[in-house]
Write an enzyme that holds these catalytic residues in place. Structure first.
Site, PDB file in Angstrom:
ATOM      1  N   SER A  68       0.906  -1.338   0.127  1.00  0.00           N
ATOM      2  CA  SER A  68       0.088  -0.022   0.140  1.00  0.00           C
ATOM      3  C   SER A  68       0.903   1.106   0.019  1.00  0.00           C
ATOM      4  CB  SER A  68      -0.927  -0.031   1.320  1.00  0.00           C
ATOM      5  OG  SER A  68      -1.807   1.106   1.218  1.00  0.00           O
ATOM      6  N   GLU A  69       0.466   2.162  -0.732  1.00  0.00           N
ATOM      7  CA  GLU A  69       1.382   3.396  -1.186  1.00  0.00           C
ATOM      8  C   GLU A  69       1.650   4.090   0.136  1.00  0.00           C
ATOM      9  OE1 GLU A  69      -1.281   6.775  -2.702  1.00  0.00           O
ATOM     10  OE2 GLU A  69      -1.607   4.955  -3.718  1.00  0.00           O
ATOM     11  N   ASN A  70       0.976   3.955   1.272  1.00  0.00           N
ATOM     12  CA  ASN A  70       1.078   4.719   2.448  1.00  0.00           C
ATOM     13  C   ASN A  70       2.373   4.187   3.585  1.00  0.00           C
ATOM     14  OD1 ASN A  70      -0.920   2.834   3.062  1.00  0.00           O
ATOM     15  ND2 ASN A  70      -1.128   3.463   5.055  1.00  0.00           N
TER      16      ASN A  70
ATOM     17  N   SER B  20       8.368   3.912  -0.074  1.00  0.00           N
ATOM     18  CA  SER B  20       7.115   3.429  -0.592  1.00  0.00           C
ATOM     19  C   SER B  20       7.032   3.692  -2.100  1.00  0.00           C
ATOM     20  CB  SER B  20       5.955   3.849  -0.107  1.00  0.00           C
ATOM     21  OG  SER B  20       4.672   3.108  -0.621  1.00  0.00           O
TER      22      SER B  20
END
Length: 212
Positions: free
Chosen positions: A45-47, A87
């Site tokens: 997940s990009e976070n 990320s």
């Protein structure tokens, strides 16, 4: 028509052991619950999460563990968390085998619009632009039509683009299309629906070669 979980299952069916996969907001998050049995996929997940597991059971949520859509998630053994810079370094360096994203519109050439509707408030593009540029495969999961019945699979997108010619597969609640150099190919039709119905609800032109 297919449910959201069935759409996610179709999307996940082609994943293989060792794939690194980014999950966008909305229907794509359900891929975590619908992975092929026996296939070891690493979800990102990009976070700043790597190694996401299925959704937590009610009452077992941890408010500190959330994905990019602010939904609570679980961690699998060996999972890790890190800052956004790390990320996006993963994403921009091409390490994502695939990304699953939602969409407002997709064109028959694979153009993607998924971040802005003119005249309505927008929080910005987020990481979508980086994902469509960096992932090896881009799969869109969305409703086939808008709430007022307008097609979302179009000849040309009318909304601001996230990326041009970036989408490889479109999965809707009614159909599955592959984007090929020769145009769209209809690969699957949801039970209870027909090719003629899909054609009437799709502005884009397509060929038919059912495989899903």
């Amino acid at each position: 028509m297919w449910t959201r979980d069935e759409m996610a299952s179709i999307a996940a069916a082609d994943l293989k052991d060792g794939d690194y996969v980014n999950l966008g907001i909305g229907v794509p998050t359900l891929v975590a619950n619908n992975l092929p049995e026996g296939v070891n996929v690493i979800l990102q997940s990009e976070n700043g999460l790597l190694g996401i597991g299925p959704n937590p059971y009610p009452g077992e949520e941890d408010a500190d563990l959330i994905n990019a859509g602010k939904q609570t998630i679980t961690y699998l053994p060996g999972s890790s968390s890190f800052d956004s810079a790390t990320s996006f370094a993963m994403i921009r360096s091409g390490k994502m085998t695939a990304t699953f994203l939602g969409a407002l519109e997709v064109s028959e050439k694979g153009d993607l619009a998924n971040w802005s509707i003119p005249g309505k408030p927008s929080k910005g593009m987020g990481g979508a632009m980086d994902l469509v540029a960096g992932a090896k495969s881009v799969v869109v999961l969305m409703e086939h039509s808008t709430k007022d019945g307008r097609p979302k699979v179009l000849k040309e997108c009318s909304l601001p683009l996230t990326g041009a010619g970036v989408v490889d597969r479109i999965i809707t609640n009614l159909a599955v299309f592959d984007v090929t150099p020769d145009g769209l190919v209809l690969r699957g039709i949801a039970p209870g629906h027909t090719e003629e119905e899909i054609e009437s609800l799709t502005e884009a032109s397509f060929k038919v070669n059912l495989t899903v």
